[in-house]
Design a protein around this motif. Structure first.
Motif, PDB file in Angstrom:
ATOM      1  N   MET A 196      42.764  42.867  40.151  1.00  0.00           N
ATOM      2  CA  MET A 196      44.043  42.077  40.431  1.00  0.00           C
ATOM      3  C   MET A 196      44.724  43.238  41.628  1.00  0.00           C
ATOM      4  N   ASN A 197      44.993  42.656  42.772  1.00  0.00           N
ATOM      5  CA  ASN A 197      45.551  43.358  44.062  1.00  0.00           C
ATOM      6  C   ASN A 197      46.924  43.720  43.665  1.00  0.00           C
ATOM      7  N   ASN A 198      47.460  44.883  43.648  1.00  0.00           N
ATOM      8  CA  ASN A 198      48.729  45.429  43.328  1.00  0.00           C
ATOM      9  C   ASN A 198      49.253  46.092  44.172  1.00  0.00           C
ATOM     10  N   PRO A 199      49.632  45.666  45.499  1.00  0.00           N
ATOM     11  CA  PRO A 199      50.188  46.323  46.503  1.00  0.00           C
ATOM     12  C   PRO A 199      51.742  46.772  46.294  1.00  0.00           C
ATOM     13  N   PRO A 200      52.034  47.826  47.378  1.00  0.00           N
ATOM     14  CA  PRO A 200      53.393  48.249  47.085  1.00  0.00           C
ATOM     15  C   PRO A 200      54.503  47.024  47.221  1.00  0.00           C
ATOM     16  N   ALA A 201      55.511  46.958  46.657  1.00  0.00           N
ATOM     17  CA  ALA A 201      56.380  45.754  46.935  1.00  0.00           C
ATOM     18  C   ALA A 201      57.131  46.125  48.203  1.00  0.00           C
ATOM     19  N   PHE A 202      57.473  47.262  48.488  1.00  0.00           N
ATOM     20  CA  PHE A 202      58.288  47.579  49.631  1.00  0.00           C
ATOM     21  C   PHE A 202      57.657  48.646  50.415  1.00  0.00           C
ATOM     22  N   PRO A 203      56.498  48.023  51.065  1.00  0.00           N
ATOM     23  CA  PRO A 203      55.547  49.090  51.673  1.00  0.00           C
ATOM     24  C   PRO A 203      56.374  49.768  52.960  1.00  0.00           C
ATOM     25  N   ASN A 204      56.153  50.995  53.224  1.00  0.00           N
ATOM     26  CA  ASN A 204      56.706  51.880  54.261  1.00  0.00           C
ATOM     27  C   ASN A 204      55.540  52.199  55.392  1.00  0.00           C
ATOM     28  N   PRO A 205      55.833  51.583  56.467  1.00  0.00           N
ATOM     29  CA  PRO A 205      54.732  51.692  57.529  1.00  0.00           C
ATOM     30  C   PRO A 205      54.550  53.049  58.034  1.00  0.00           C
ATOM     31  N   HIS A 206      55.620  53.882  57.786  1.00  0.00           N
ATOM     32  CA  HIS A 206      55.683  55.396  58.238  1.00  0.00           C
ATOM     33  C   HIS A 206      54.954  56.294  57.091  1.00  0.00           C
ATOM     34  N   LEU A 207      54.514  55.736  56.079  1.00  0.00           N
ATOM     35  CA  LEU A 207      54.014  56.573  54.994  1.00  0.00           C
ATOM     36  C   LEU A 207      52.503  56.150  54.872  1.00  0.00           C
ATOM     37  N   ARG A 208      51.668  56.917  54.626  1.00  0.00           N
ATOM     38  CA  ARG A 208      50.286  56.714  54.425  1.00  0.00           C
ATOM     39  C   ARG A 208      49.714  56.336  53.133  1.00  0.00           C
ATOM     40  N   ASP A 209      50.508  56.605  52.279  1.00  0.00           N
ATOM     41  CA  ASP A 209      50.252  56.484  50.673  1.00  0.00           C
ATOM     42  C   ASP A 209      50.808  55.335  50.276  1.00  0.00           C
ATOM     43  N   ASP A 210      50.391  54.929  48.864  1.00  0.00           N
ATOM     44  CA  ASP A 210      51.136  53.706  48.451  1.00  0.00           C
ATOM     45  C   ASP A 210      52.070  54.161  47.402  1.00  0.00           C
ATOM     46  N   SER A 211      53.015  55.131  47.881  1.00  0.00           N
ATOM     47  CA  SER A 211      54.057  55.570  46.663  1.00  0.00           C
ATOM     48  C   SER A 211      55.261  54.454  46.542  1.00  0.00           C
ATOM     49  N   GLY A 212      55.727  54.489  45.463  1.00  0.00           N
ATOM     50  CA  GLY A 212      56.869  53.717  45.252  1.00  0.00           C
ATOM     51  C   GLY A 212      56.442  52.667  43.978  1.00  0.00           C
ATOM     52  N   ILE A 213      57.237  51.686  44.053  1.00  0.00           N
ATOM     53  CA  ILE A 213      57.181  50.595  42.926  1.00  0.00           C
ATOM     54  C   ILE A 213      56.001  49.561  43.578  1.00  0.00           C
ATOM     55  N   THR A 214      55.166  49.113  42.645  1.00  0.00           N
ATOM     56  CA  THR A 214      54.373  48.084  42.825  1.00  0.00           C
ATOM     57  C   THR A 214      54.760  46.719  42.621  1.00  0.00           C
ATOM     58  N   MET A 215      54.101  45.805  43.505  1.00  0.00           N
ATOM     59  CA  MET A 215      54.368  44.327  43.184  1.00  0.00           C
ATOM     60  C   MET A 215      54.748  43.953  41.698  1.00  0.00           C
ATOM     61  N   ARG A 216      53.565  44.465  40.901  1.00  0.00           N
ATOM     62  CA  ARG A 216      53.801  44.125  39.476  1.00  0.00           C
ATOM     63  C   ARG A 216      54.791  44.639  38.760  1.00  0.00           C
ATOM     64  N   ASP A 217      55.174  46.011  38.936  1.00  0.00           N
ATOM     65  CA  ASP A 217      56.288  46.508  38.257  1.00  0.00           C
ATOM     66  C   ASP A 217      57.621  45.858  38.824  1.00  0.00           C
ATOM     67  N   TYR A 218      57.658  45.339  39.993  1.00  0.00           N
ATOM     68  CA  TYR A 218      58.653  44.807  40.722  1.00  0.00           C
ATOM     69  C   TYR A 218      58.962  43.490  39.781  1.00  0.00           C
ATOM     70  N   PHE A 219      57.958  42.602  39.678  1.00  0.00           N
ATOM     71  CA  PHE A 219      58.061  41.177  39.364  1.00  0.00           C
ATOM     72  C   PHE A 219      58.628  41.453  37.646  1.00  0.00           C
ATOM     73  N   ALA A 220      57.897  42.587  36.821  1.00  0.00           N
ATOM     74  CA  ALA A 220      58.288  42.785  35.640  1.00  0.00           C
ATOM     75  C   ALA A 220      59.568  43.284  35.472  1.00  0.00           C
ATOM     76  N   ALA A 221      60.367  44.203  36.489  1.00  0.00           N
ATOM     77  CA  ALA A 221      61.602  44.417  36.392  1.00  0.00           C
ATOM     78  C   ALA A 221      62.500  43.223  36.698  1.00  0.00           C
ATOM     79  N   LYS A 222      62.149  42.270  37.443  1.00  0.00           N
ATOM     80  CA  LYS A 222      63.039  40.963  37.676  1.00  0.00           C
ATOM     81  C   LYS A 222      63.139  40.195  36.607  1.00  0.00           C
TER      82      LYS A 222
END
Length: 69
Positions: A1-27
């Motif tokens: 399953m592809n689990n990209p960042p929920a709010f990608p920051n184009p200025h950061l090269r890593d995928d830090s932060g909340i993922t889509m799966r975590d965001y959906f679960a939190a909602k």
């Protein structure tokens, strides 16, 4: 399953932060918590919290799968 960042920051090269799966679960959690607490008042808080968390991720997984279509 592809689990990209929920709010990608184009200025950061890593995928830090909340993922889509975590965001959906939190909602999903607030509605699930209300439903489980109202339906299962005899359960302890820990039991309801564990159940809500588990079901929230089940909803998140279903939403992630729906995004693949």
């Amino acid at each position: 399953m592809n689990n990209p960042p929920a709010f990608p920051n184009p200025h950061l090269r890593d995928d830090s932060g909340i993922t889509m799966r975590d965001y959906f679960a939190a909602k999903a959690m607030p509605v699930l918590a209300i439903q489980f607490y109202s339906l299962n008042q005899q359960l302890s808080e820990g039991t309801v919290a564990e159940l809500v968390s588990k079901v929230a991720y089940e909803f998140a997984d279903a939403m992630m799968k729906a995004r693949e279509v």
